[in-house]
Structures are given as structure tokens and as C-alpha cells.
Design a protein around this motif. Sequence first.
Motif, PDB file in Angstrom:
ATOM      1  N   HIS A  28       0.809  -1.219   0.000  1.00 39.73           N
ATOM      2  CA  HIS A  28       0.000   0.000   0.000  1.00 39.73           C
ATOM      3  C   HIS A  28       0.846   1.274   0.000  1.00 39.73           C
ATOM      4  CE1 HIS A  28      -3.807  -1.981   0.023  1.00 39.73           C
ATOM      5  NE2 HIS A  28      -3.464  -2.741   1.051  1.00 39.73           N
ATOM      6  N   THR A  29       2.108   1.170   0.403  1.00 44.69           N
ATOM      7  CA  THR A  29       3.012   2.308   0.229  1.00 44.69           C
ATOM      8  C   THR A  29       3.080   2.685  -1.242  1.00 44.69           C
ATOM      9  OG1 THR A  29       4.379   1.813   2.172  1.00 44.69           O
ATOM     10  CG2 THR A  29       5.427   3.058   0.398  1.00 44.69           C
ATOM     11  N   TYR A  30       3.218   1.669  -2.092  1.00 47.00           N
ATOM     12  CA  TYR A  30       3.253   1.936  -3.532  1.00 47.00           C
ATOM     13  C   TYR A  30       1.884   2.364  -4.062  1.00 47.00           C
ATOM     14  CZ  TYR A  30       7.868  -0.227  -3.627  1.00 47.00           C
ATOM     15  OH  TYR A  30       9.196  -0.514  -3.420  1.00 47.00           O
ATOM     16  N   GLU A  31       0.845   1.638  -3.652  1.00 53.13           N
ATOM     17  CA  GLU A  31      -0.493   1.900  -4.197  1.00 53.13           C
ATOM     18  C   GLU A  31      -0.925   3.344  -4.015  1.00 53.13           C
ATOM     19  OE1 GLU A  31      -5.170   0.844  -3.355  1.00 53.13           O
ATOM     20  OE2 GLU A  31      -3.619   0.234  -1.930  1.00 53.13           O
ATOM     21  N   LEU A  32      -0.728   3.889  -2.804  1.00 54.65           N
ATOM     22  CA  LEU A  32      -1.250   5.231  -2.516  1.00 54.65           C
ATOM     23  C   LEU A  32      -0.224   6.335  -2.726  1.00 54.65           C
ATOM     24  CD1 LEU A  32      -4.196   5.802  -1.777  1.00 54.65           C
ATOM     25  CD2 LEU A  32      -3.552   3.437  -1.395  1.00 54.65           C
ATOM     26  N   SER A  33       0.996   5.980  -3.154  1.00 53.35           N
ATOM     27  CA  SER A  33       1.919   7.022  -3.613  1.00 53.35           C
ATOM     28  C   SER A  33       1.521   7.481  -5.016  1.00 53.35           C
ATOM     29  CB  SER A  33       3.357   6.504  -3.622  1.00 53.35           C
ATOM     30  OG  SER A  33       3.535   5.495  -4.608  1.00 53.35           O
ATOM     31  N   MET A 144      -3.988  -2.583  10.058  1.00 54.75           N
ATOM     32  CA  MET A 144      -3.293  -1.387  10.548  1.00 54.75           C
ATOM     33  C   MET A 144      -1.977  -1.184   9.812  1.00 54.75           C
ATOM     34  SD  MET A 144      -3.953  -1.742  14.646  1.00 54.75           S
ATOM     35  CE  MET A 144      -2.907  -0.336  15.040  1.00 54.75           C
ATOM     36  N   ALA A 145      -1.261  -2.273   9.562  1.00 56.34           N
ATOM     37  CA  ALA A 145      -0.001  -2.166   8.825  1.00 56.34           C
ATOM     38  C   ALA A 145      -0.251  -1.685   7.399  1.00 56.34           C
ATOM     39  CB  ALA A 145       0.710  -3.516   8.805  1.00 56.34           C
ATOM     40  N   GLY A 146      -1.333  -2.190   6.805  1.00 57.96           N
ATOM     41  CA  GLY A 146      -1.680  -1.719   5.472  1.00 57.96           C
ATOM     42  C   GLY A 146      -1.960  -0.230   5.468  1.00 57.96           C
ATOM     43  N   ASN A 147      -2.674   0.233   6.490  1.00 56.61           N
ATOM     44  CA  ASN A 147      -2.963   1.658   6.562  1.00 56.61           C
ATOM     45  C   ASN A 147      -1.722   2.486   6.859  1.00 56.61           C
ATOM     46  OD1 ASN A 147      -6.102   1.188   6.762  1.00 56.61           O
ATOM     47  ND2 ASN A 147      -5.703   3.371   6.601  1.00 56.61           N
ATOM     48  N   PHE A 148      -0.776   1.906   7.609  1.00 58.07           N
ATOM     49  CA  PHE A 148       0.487   2.615   7.791  1.00 58.07           C
ATOM     50  C   PHE A 148       1.142   2.840   6.429  1.00 58.07           C
ATOM     51  CE2 PHE A 148       5.117   2.550   8.160  1.00 58.07           C
ATOM     52  CZ  PHE A 148       5.313   3.633   9.004  1.00 58.07           C
ATOM     53  N   GLY A 149       1.159   1.788   5.596  1.00 55.89           N
ATOM     54  CA  GLY A 149       1.713   1.940   4.253  1.00 55.89           C
ATOM     55  C   GLY A 149       0.908   2.906   3.411  1.00 55.89           C
ATOM     56  N   ILE A 150      -0.431   2.827   3.544  1.00 57.07           N
ATOM     57  CA  ILE A 150      -1.313   3.717   2.792  1.00 57.07           C
ATOM     58  C   ILE A 150      -1.042   5.179   3.132  1.00 57.07           C
ATOM     59  CG2 ILE A 150      -3.736   4.477   2.752  1.00 57.07           C
ATOM     60  CD1 ILE A 150      -4.493   1.490   2.677  1.00 57.07           C
ATOM     61  N   ALA A 151      -0.778   5.456   4.413  1.00 55.16           N
ATOM     62  CA  ALA A 151      -0.481   6.831   4.829  1.00 55.16           C
ATOM     63  C   ALA A 151       0.988   7.178   4.611  1.00 55.16           C
ATOM     64  CB  ALA A 151      -0.841   7.013   6.295  1.00 55.16           C
ATOM     65  N   PHE A 152       1.874   6.204   4.869  1.00 57.57           N
ATOM     66  CA  PHE A 152       3.305   6.450   4.756  1.00 57.57           C
ATOM     67  C   PHE A 152       3.716   6.699   3.310  1.00 57.57           C
ATOM     68  CE2 PHE A 152       7.679   4.687   4.256  1.00 57.57           C
ATOM     69  CZ  PHE A 152       8.352   5.584   5.069  1.00 57.57           C
ATOM     70  N   GLY A 153       3.108   5.970   2.367  1.00 57.77           N
ATOM     71  CA  GLY A 153       3.449   6.142   0.957  1.00 57.77           C
ATOM     72  C   GLY A 153       3.235   7.563   0.468  1.00 57.77           C
ATOM     73  N   PRO A 154       2.011   8.109   0.623  1.00 65.49           N
ATOM     74  CA  PRO A 154       1.791   9.496   0.205  1.00 65.49           C
ATOM     75  C   PRO A 154       2.647  10.502   0.973  1.00 65.49           C
ATOM     76  CG  PRO A 154      -0.286   8.368   0.500  1.00 65.49           C
ATOM     77  CD  PRO A 154       0.764   7.455   1.027  1.00 65.49           C
ATOM     78  N   LEU A 155       2.806  10.289   2.291  1.00 62.75           N
ATOM     79  CA  LEU A 155       3.586  11.229   3.095  1.00 62.75           C
ATOM     80  C   LEU A 155       5.049  11.217   2.659  1.00 62.75           C
ATOM     81  CD1 LEU A 155       3.717  13.214   5.442  1.00 62.75           C
ATOM     82  CD2 LEU A 155       4.090  11.266   6.983  1.00 62.75           C
ATOM     83  N   LEU A 156       5.628  10.016   2.538  1.00 62.63           N
ATOM     84  CA  LEU A 156       7.017   9.911   2.103  1.00 62.63           C
ATOM     85  C   LEU A 156       7.203  10.511   0.717  1.00 62.63           C
ATOM     86  CD1 LEU A 156       9.889   8.765   2.503  1.00 62.63           C
ATOM     87  CD2 LEU A 156       9.064   6.614   1.502  1.00 62.63           C
TER      88      LEU A 156
END
Length: 428
Positions: A28-33, A144-156
Motif C-alpha cells: 500500500h506504500t506503492y499503491e497510494l503514492s 493497521m499495517a496496510g494503513n500505515f503503508g497507505i499513509a506512509f506512501g503518500p507522506l514519504l
Amino acid sequence: MSTAQSGRMNDNDKSITGFAMISHAVVHTYELSIPILMVIWLAEFSVSTAILGTVVAVGYGLFGLGALPAGILVDRFGSRELVLACLAGMGASFLLLSAAQGIVTITIALCLWGVAASIYHPAGLSLISTGVEQRGTGFAYHGMAGNFGIAFGPLLTAVLLLFFDWRLVTALLVIPAGIAIAYALTASFDERAAVQAETDGGDIDENAEGQMTLSRFVADSRALFTLGFTVAIAVVMMNGLFYRGTLTFLPDVLSDFMPDIAQQLQLFDPDSPMAEEFNPASYLYAGLLMVGMAGQYVGGKLTDRIRTETGLAVIFASLTVVAVLFVPAAQAGLATLLLVSALLGFLLFSLQPMYQATIAEYSPPGERGLSYGYTYLGVFGIGAAGAAIAGFLLSIGSVWQTFVILAVFPAAGAILAIALSKTGDRRS
């Protein structure tokens, strides 16, 4: 007292959950970036929201379409190796994206990402459903880990774009996949521990898993699609259409409502490159997704305490109200914009552990890979049409009209969830 009775995770549960959590976060880091990068692509390549929405929908569509064959492979080969292949493929696709010079290359790179990413959910969710005895807790932490990636991807991505060109940023995003692969190679666990516990080592035909033929696939699919499972798939499709329809263009939509915080607070020199690149809407978007972590946790915990059909109906109905009120609330001021964004993030992601647990209830343990393959074919494959629908609606109408039309999906989801509770087709 067993760990299942005590409510505590055993070592195998923890190992599987940790493995799935880090892999899920990277997916999800990739998906939501991608939506953050879309803001740049809209300007740099002078494409319309309708065209770019369709391009991204193709990549996101493969994210779902590949889930069905991935689910078949999971039932035959197990989850670990397939998750590793997923991580490697996603990293390679973002490396290709970093070399893109036009919309065609971006399309190819996103398609490659979609194919690789499609492996994860059937593999990861099957692993939790068959290997983790504390399934609801496993789904909660996994979400929760997926959502961390979902939020972390756009933020990063947003932070890196303050300092680097977008092509270099996409190259740097290969690093999370490398870290996840290194961690995954060290994990050790029994993939079928929970199934053995549920059946006392009993009625799953291990030999039947070794060979997948077309006739067996058709037979397994027919056996899987009871009335209850069919309605459950329709429920998750409504989630997918709304999820993709709202999130794909949300950073661009939020830009219309956010005040110019950088200028008001004098964060940067107005003539500096950082002032030009700073987009407060990207950070609100990341914050909205981070709130979704709480939604994942609450939704996951509730799956162990209430009927998931009831939870789905209530959450879908609430999302319908939020979708209709989103634009009026956003226009009323910053405080109401933040509130309605937080509600959207919380409710949208509390659905995920609910429908994941529901699929487990309406499918036999021996076909969990296939069942989650069909699930994510619906969520991300058919659901990808939501991106194209939203892009088209935004190109011909207002943001408020777009949200009102998109509200049809959660409204339908609530009705279907109520119907699902009446079928009586639960398998476990």
C-alpha cells in the motif's frame, strides 16, 4: 487453556502476522503514492483527469484481475514464495517508472506494478486465515499495517518531492521493497496451523492441493459460489468501487478546499522551489489515511465480537452519509474539512477487516486462496473502474456531484450486507 481460548497470540500467530504486516505495508506504500504522483503527471504531461484516470485504472485493475490466478497459485504452492515474488516485482516496476518520459511508459510501469501487487492479498490473507488462530486480531494488525503503508506512501512521496524530481523519488521508493524482502527471508512459521487447530488435523485434503486443472478450477469455483459467497463478493465490489473512486483523485480534490498554509505561516520563501512544490492537500490526504489505521484496528476487533454483516451494513450506511456531506463540510471551513476527512478515512478502512473476515466465514478453509482471489478481483479489479468513473465525473461535473453519485456504492453495499445476513450460508 489454549491461546485461542485465552485470546493471546502464540508464536506462530505473531510470526505470520509480522510477515504479513510488513509486506502489506509495502504494497500500500506503492499503491497510494500513485495519487500523489498523479498531481504532477496531470501538469507535466497535460492530460485530462479522464485520460489519466483511465490509465491509472488499468494498472489498478490488474492489481485486482491478477488476484484470481494468484489465489489459485496460493492454494497450490503456499504463500511465502508468492509474497516474495510480489515484493520483488513491485520494486522493479517502480524502478521502471523512474525512467518514464511520457504517459505510455507510465502506463506500462503501472501495469507491471498491478500484476506484481495482485499476488499479495490472496497470499497474505489466506496465510492469516489458515495460519493464525486469533484471526480477528491478525486481520486487525494486518489492516493497521496496510494503513500505515497507505499513509506512509503518500507522506514519504510528498516529502521527497520537496527535494527531488519525481523520477528520482520513484527510484528511491524501491528501497521499502528491498527492506521487506530482507525481513521476509528471516520469518519462520506454519502456514496451516489454525486450520489444523480448527479441524483437529481433519478434513482438508492435502493431496488435492497439489494439482490445479481447468476442470478442478471450475468445480472448486462452483462449490465456492454459494448464494452467501456470491452476495459477499457483491458487497466487497461496492467497497472497491467507492474506495478507488474517492481516493484516486482525492489529493487533487482536497487542493480546492485547503487554504494556502505555507503562505499564511510563511513556511518557505515564496520564490523558493520548496514553496512551489509544497502541497498541503497531500499532507491532509496522508493524515486521512493515517486515521484509517484506527478504523482498521476497530473493525478488526469488532469482527471477533459482532456479526460482520451487521458491521458492514452500519459502516456502509455511515459512509453514504459522509460522501453526501463531504463537499458541503469541506466548504464550511478548515475545521469541518478536517473532521469529515477523518470520518471518511476511519469508516473507509474499518470496512476492510470486516469484509476479509466475512469472506473467511463464507468459504471453506481449503479454498481460502481461491476465495480471496475472487475477493480482490472484485475489490481491486472491478473496483478499479471507480477511478475511471471518478475521473469522468470530475471532467463533466462538480466535485459535489461526483461525491453524491459515488455515494450510490456504499448505499448499495449496506443493502447487500443486510441481504447477506439473511442467506444462512456461513461455512464456519
